[in-house]
Design a protein around this motif. Structure first.
Motif, PDB file in Angstrom:
ATOM      1  N   ASP A 138      10.640  69.934 -34.259  1.00 62.51           N
ATOM      2  CA  ASP A 138      10.063  70.749 -33.307  1.00 62.51           C
ATOM      3  C   ASP A 138       9.393  71.993 -34.148  1.00 62.51           C
ATOM      4  OD1 ASP A 138      12.250  71.932 -34.000  1.00 62.51           O
ATOM      5  OD2 ASP A 138      13.261  72.417 -32.312  1.00 62.51           O
ATOM      6  N   VAL A 144       3.144  73.560 -26.574  1.00 61.87           N
ATOM      7  CA  VAL A 144       4.616  73.800 -26.900  1.00 61.87           C
ATOM      8  C   VAL A 144       4.924  75.309 -26.473  1.00 61.87           C
ATOM      9  CG1 VAL A 144       4.779  72.646 -29.010  1.00 61.87           C
ATOM     10  CG2 VAL A 144       3.869  74.667 -29.212  1.00 61.87           C
ATOM     11  N   ARG A 145       6.122  75.608 -26.389  1.00 59.64           N
ATOM     12  CA  ARG A 145       6.544  76.752 -25.894  1.00 59.64           C
ATOM     13  C   ARG A 145       7.177  77.601 -27.207  1.00 59.64           C
ATOM     14  NH1 ARG A 145       9.728  77.786 -20.574  1.00 59.64           N
ATOM     15  NH2 ARG A 145      11.700  76.809 -21.905  1.00 59.64           N
ATOM     16  N   GLN A 171       9.612  79.556 -27.592  1.00 59.95           N
ATOM     17  CA  GLN A 171      11.160  79.557 -27.590  1.00 59.95           C
ATOM     18  C   GLN A 171      11.633  78.254 -27.483  1.00 59.95           C
ATOM     19  OE1 GLN A 171       9.139  80.507 -24.990  1.00 59.95           O
ATOM     20  NE2 GLN A 171      10.011  80.396 -22.946  1.00 59.95           N
ATOM     21  N   ASP A 172      11.052  77.072 -27.563  1.00 64.20           N
ATOM     22  CA  ASP A 172      11.670  75.641 -27.771  1.00 64.20           C
ATOM     23  C   ASP A 172      11.240  75.354 -29.211  1.00 64.20           C
ATOM     24  OD1 ASP A 172      12.258  75.794 -25.090  1.00 64.20           O
ATOM     25  OD2 ASP A 172      10.366  74.776 -24.425  1.00 64.20           O
ATOM     26  N   SER A 173      10.593  76.063 -30.066  1.00 65.20           N
ATOM     27  CA  SER A 173      10.190  75.510 -31.349  1.00 65.20           C
ATOM     28  C   SER A 173      10.832  76.294 -32.421  1.00 65.20           C
ATOM     29  CB  SER A 173       8.471  75.782 -31.461  1.00 65.20           C
ATOM     30  OG  SER A 173       7.986  75.185 -30.329  1.00 65.20           O
ATOM     31  N   SER A 174      10.686  75.631 -33.670  1.00 55.90           N
ATOM     32  CA  SER A 174      11.105  76.128 -34.702  1.00 55.90           C
ATOM     33  C   SER A 174       9.879  76.760 -35.372  1.00 55.90           C
ATOM     34  CB  SER A 174      11.722  75.092 -35.856  1.00 55.90           C
ATOM     35  OG  SER A 174      12.912  74.605 -35.150  1.00 55.90           O
ATOM     36  N   CYS A 195       7.530  86.015 -31.126  1.00 58.68           N
ATOM     37  CA  CYS A 195       8.671  84.916 -30.939  1.00 58.68           C
ATOM     38  C   CYS A 195       9.875  85.418 -30.970  1.00 58.68           C
ATOM     39  CB  CYS A 195       8.415  84.303 -32.787  1.00 58.68           C
ATOM     40  SG  CYS A 195       7.069  83.307 -32.796  1.00 58.68           S
ATOM     41  N   CYS A 211      13.393  83.071 -29.539  1.00 64.19           N
ATOM     42  CA  CYS A 211      13.321  82.150 -30.643  1.00 64.19           C
ATOM     43  C   CYS A 211      14.496  82.563 -31.680  1.00 64.19           C
ATOM     44  CB  CYS A 211      12.131  82.030 -31.714  1.00 64.19           C
ATOM     45  SG  CYS A 211      10.589  81.660 -30.729  1.00 64.19           S
ATOM     46  N   GLU A 212      15.378  81.522 -31.820  1.00 63.89           N
ATOM     47  CA  GLU A 212      16.581  81.874 -32.496  1.00 63.89           C
ATOM     48  C   GLU A 212      16.274  82.655 -33.938  1.00 63.89           C
ATOM     49  OE1 GLU A 212      20.081  79.066 -33.590  1.00 63.89           O
ATOM     50  OE2 GLU A 212      19.315  78.518 -31.505  1.00 63.89           O
ATOM     51  N   HIS A 219       0.433  77.143 -26.125  1.00 64.13           N
ATOM     52  CA  HIS A 219       0.861  76.401 -24.955  1.00 64.13           C
ATOM     53  C   HIS A 219      -0.130  75.617 -24.434  1.00 64.13           C
ATOM     54  CE1 HIS A 219       2.349  75.550 -21.042  1.00 64.13           C
ATOM     55  NE2 HIS A 219       3.330  75.400 -21.686  1.00 64.13           N
TER      56      HIS A 219
END
Ligand code: NDP
Length: 308
Positions: free
Chosen positions: A214, A140-141, A143-146, A163, A168-169, A135
């Motif tokens: 991302d 970058v966070r 949870q907002d990234s691939s 992650c 993270c998905e 970060h």
């Protein structure tokens, strides 16, 4: 030559001549560790603000795998209240502990021990350090990234668990040895939904990631530690908006980071991870907020003058 580590057999007299609260990193080998410079710089700042921290100090102690079981109670008796662990202790210590928190269990390893009168409890601040470092350096966070993680050792496991814990998905995990990769995904698959972990061989990037805007690539292999090491992965075909974080901080620019720079990708080395995991450990031990700036200064000085 760097200051030699303390040896466990010499600790009794040493500690009693230097009263205070002891913190230490244990490992074998350990002479290369710059953790004392980070922690002692932050402790100096803390004790200037609050006299309660006067006499606190952080040592590096050479403890082999076979010595760890005896060393932990001895260190508590001598007045050590906080311990960091590095190679080869992070996993092997687990059965010796009174308790292990949820994050460390997910990471399958412990890097921070806290003494609370009855025994040592285990935590893991590596995932936290990575999250803060990424970060701070790359904006970058998780949870907002691939996320694409290279490696299947302890550092890769901590990164993947962090992650997944952050929501993270999915995480793509790639390694040279596919057997080791399968072992790691089996272990993580017992703790997280297995569809969230996708695997690949390092020589073959998953085609579906090539169009992602991302994407965050995290190197958690040890390839790059030697100056002449090649990059663990070929970045060609990835978007120039890809960000690249290499957990290695020495050398400061690995072949992976150099390649990322040439492709116009934002990139950073693992110094921020090192500092933030250390700051978090010190916060746990002192109960005080720790500013990372003194630690960064200590780390940079230690790296600029490795022979002092
Ligand atoms: P491990 O020994 O557990 O794992 C090493 C990993 O590197 C494995 O995945 C291994 O793959 C891979 N690897 C080694 N050599 C090669 C090679 N020639 N080609 C491709 N892959 C290779 O180490 P850790 O997980 O403990 O640490 C990994 C890295 O992270 C180290 O460089 C360490 O310094 C760094 N680190 C940095 C931290 C920080 O604070 N900045 C904290 C923790 C670690 P395989 O299974 O195929 O052998």
């Amino acid at each position: 030559m760097p200051e030699p580590p303390l040896l466990i057999k010499d600790l009794g007299p040493f500690f009693h001549e230097n009263e205070g609260v002891g913190l230490a990193v244990l490992g074998d080998p350990i002479s290369h560790s710059i953790s004392p410079q980070l922690h002692n710089a932050a402790l100096k700042e803390l004790s200037a603000k609050d006299k309660a921290f006067k006499g606190w100090r952080y040592d590096k102690i050479e403890v082999s795998a076979s010595q760890l079981g005896d060393a932990l109670p001895s260190l508590a008796e001598l007045g050590y209240r906080g311990i960091n662990l590095t190679i080869p202790h992070k996993v092997e210590v687990l059965p010796l502990l009174k308790s292990v928190d949820e994050e460390a269990l997910a990471m399958g390893a412990v890097n921070t021990l806290v003494w609370d009168d009855n025994g040592w409890s285990g935590r893991n601040t590596d995932g936290y350090g990575l999250e803060k470092g990424v970060h701070q350096d790359l904006g970058v966070r998780l949870q907002d990234s691939s996320i694409l993680i290279l490696g299947a050792g302890g550092a890769a496991r901590a990164a993947t668990a962090q992650c997944l814990l952050r929501g993270c998905e999915k995480v793509w995990l790639g390694n040279r040895s596919l057997d080791r990769l399968a072992g790691l995904t089996d272990a993580l698959g017992n703790l997280f939904e297995s569809h969230r972990i996708r695997t690949f061989s390092l020589s073959d990037l998953p085609p579906e990631i090539k169009s992602l805007k991302d994407l965050l690539v995290i190197n958690a292999t040890s390839l790059g530690l030697r100056q002449k090491d090649p990059s663990p992965v070929d970045l060609s075909g990835l978007s120039s908006s890809t960000r690249v974080y290499d957990m290695i901080y020495n050398p400061p620019e690995t072949a992976l980071l150099k390649d990322a720079r040439h492709r116009g990708m934002r990139s950073a080395n693992g110094l921020s991870m090192l500092v933030h995991q250390a700051a978090r450990s010190l916060e746990i031990w002192t109960g005080e907020p720790v500013s990372s700036s003194a630690m960064f200064k200590g780390a940079r000085e230690a790296m600029a003058h490795p022979d002092e």
